[in-house]
Write a protein that holds these residues in place. Sequence first.
Motif, short mmCIF file in Angstrom:
data_model
loop_
_atom_site.label_atom_id
_atom_site.label_comp_id
_atom_site.label_asym_id
_atom_site.label_seq_id
_atom_site.Cartn_x
_atom_site.Cartn_y
_atom_site.Cartn_z
N LEU A 1 0.84 -1.18 0.00
CA LEU A 1 0.00 0.00 0.00
C LEU A 1 0.88 1.24 0.00
O LEU A 1 1.92 1.27 0.66
N THR A 2 0.47 2.27 -0.73
CA THR A 2 1.10 3.58 -0.61
C THR A 2 0.00 4.61 -0.45
O THR A 2 -1.11 4.44 -0.95
N VAL A 3 0.32 5.67 0.29
CA VAL A 3 -0.61 6.78 0.48
C VAL A 3 0.13 8.07 0.20
O VAL A 3 1.21 8.32 0.76
N GLU A 4 -0.44 8.90 -0.67
CA GLU A 4 0.14 10.19 -0.98
C GLU A 4 -0.98 11.19 -1.21
O GLU A 4 -1.89 10.95 -2.01
N GLU A 5 -0.92 12.29 -0.45
CA GLU A 5 -1.91 13.36 -0.56
C GLU A 5 -3.34 12.85 -0.49
O GLU A 5 -4.21 13.22 -1.28
N GLY A 6 -3.58 11.98 0.49
CA GLY A 6 -4.94 11.51 0.74
C GLY A 6 -5.45 10.44 -0.19
O GLY A 6 -6.62 10.07 -0.12
N ARG A 7 -4.59 9.91 -1.05
CA ARG A 7 -5.03 8.88 -2.00
C ARG A 7 -4.24 7.60 -1.78
O ARG A 7 -3.01 7.62 -1.70
N LEU A 8 -4.97 6.50 -1.70
CA LEU A 8 -4.37 5.19 -1.45
C LEU A 8 -4.22 4.41 -2.75
O LEU A 8 -5.14 4.38 -3.58
N SER A 9 -3.06 3.80 -2.95
CA SER A 9 -2.82 2.88 -4.06
C SER A 9 -2.53 1.50 -3.46
O SER A 9 -1.70 1.37 -2.56
N ALA A 10 -3.23 0.49 -3.96
CA ALA A 10 -3.11 -0.86 -3.41
C ALA A 10 -2.70 -1.85 -4.48
O ALA A 10 -3.22 -1.82 -5.61
N GLN A 11 -1.75 -2.72 -4.13
CA GLN A 11 -1.39 -3.89 -4.93
C GLN A 11 -1.54 -5.10 -4.02
O GLN A 11 -0.79 -5.25 -3.05
N LEU A 12 -2.51 -5.93 -4.32
CA LEU A 12 -2.85 -7.05 -3.46
C LEU A 12 -2.61 -8.38 -4.17
O LEU A 12 -2.54 -8.44 -5.40
N ASP A 13 -2.47 -9.43 -3.37
CA ASP A 13 -2.32 -10.80 -3.91
C ASP A 13 -1.20 -10.85 -4.95
O ASP A 13 -1.39 -11.25 -6.09
N TYR A 14 0.00 -10.41 -4.51
CA TYR A 14 1.19 -10.40 -5.37
C TYR A 14 0.98 -9.58 -6.64
O TYR A 14 1.54 -9.87 -7.69
N GLY A 15 0.17 -8.53 -6.55
CA GLY A 15 -0.04 -7.64 -7.69
C GLY A 15 -1.17 -8.03 -8.61
O GLY A 15 -1.44 -7.33 -9.59
N GLU A 16 -1.87 -9.12 -8.32
CA GLU A 16 -2.98 -9.55 -9.19
C GLU A 16 -4.16 -8.59 -9.11
O GLU A 16 -4.95 -8.47 -10.06
N THR A 17 -4.31 -7.93 -7.97
CA THR A 17 -5.39 -6.96 -7.79
C THR A 17 -4.79 -5.61 -7.49
O THR A 17 -3.96 -5.47 -6.58
N GLU A 18 -5.18 -4.59 -8.26
CA GLU A 18 -4.69 -3.24 -8.06
C GLU A 18 -5.85 -2.25 -8.12
O GLU A 18 -6.77 -2.43 -8.92
N PHE A 19 -5.81 -1.23 -7.27
CA PHE A 19 -6.80 -0.17 -7.35
C PHE A 19 -6.28 1.06 -6.62
O PHE A 19 -5.32 0.99 -5.85
#
Length: 304
Positions: free
Chosen positions: A115-133
């Motif tokens: 997970l990364t968070v920058e300026e109030g926005r979250l970026s997620a890479q889950l299940d070894y990158g298979e799911t991203e949002f």
Amino acid sequence: MFPRGLSVLLAFALGAPAAATPFGFETRVTCEAEAGVVGFAGDTALLYLRGSRFDLMRLPSASGEKYATETGDTVFWLQGEEALLQVAGTGNQSCALTLPDTPWRAQGNEPGWILTVEEGRLSAQLDYGETEFEADLTAPVREGESLVHTLPDHDLTLSLSREICYDGMSGQAYPEKVTLRLGERELSGCGGRTLDLLAGANWQVETIDGAVPVEGRMPELSISDDLRVAGTSGCNRFSGGLEITGEGIAFGPMAATRMMCPADLMAQETALLDALSSTSRFEIAEDGALVLHGPEGPVLTARR
């Protein structure tokens, strides 16, 4: 124009909407005699200074954001990128508030996630990158000692607490424990910057390879936010660099002054520099002590 971090703090102190609230425990607090971090949620704040936690509630204030403990013996008053701190039994201290220039990051294993968070926005890479949002963060709420964000559109809850966390695979230390709840799944990991555990107030060396320093000539070292190391061996002053990787830490070559001292102090200096050069990882003990480890075990302990 203020830097990004100070713009957020100024907006928050001036009563901006919840979206302007600094994320997690990213706000660093550097005072005249104290240093730590603070996290905000609604009308509450969690202030951590030198191993102590202060539970604060927001009070009415004509300017800035004023917080205090229930007993009123600790007050934390934000005014833009500065604050006034009063801790029970001490006088007022002026404090500087800063935010890091890099995004907040957390990670976990089995299955791997980032997970990364920058300026109030979250970026997620889950299940070894298979799911991203990506998603805008909701305002946090307090659950005990944790700050919790809920993202119903992704069936995700993000919870973080200010506790030492060791990566399950690399053993690297981080300042925050992070829990992700994805539907019925719960994933654990670590977050924040490793450097935050090391930088700040000076470390007073207590043992070098198990030996206590020469009485009255206690070595010390400090680590800055730009990964510079400085200190004294009890004889000469030294300085150098520090590298932090995902697996551990490494001290670079140290340049030292060349004053001659008694034999016991020269031996202490050699042992100290050897201990630093052999360090491959560290831990923070339950009592707050810094323990540096080499290939064969602990080589140095220090305390603030």
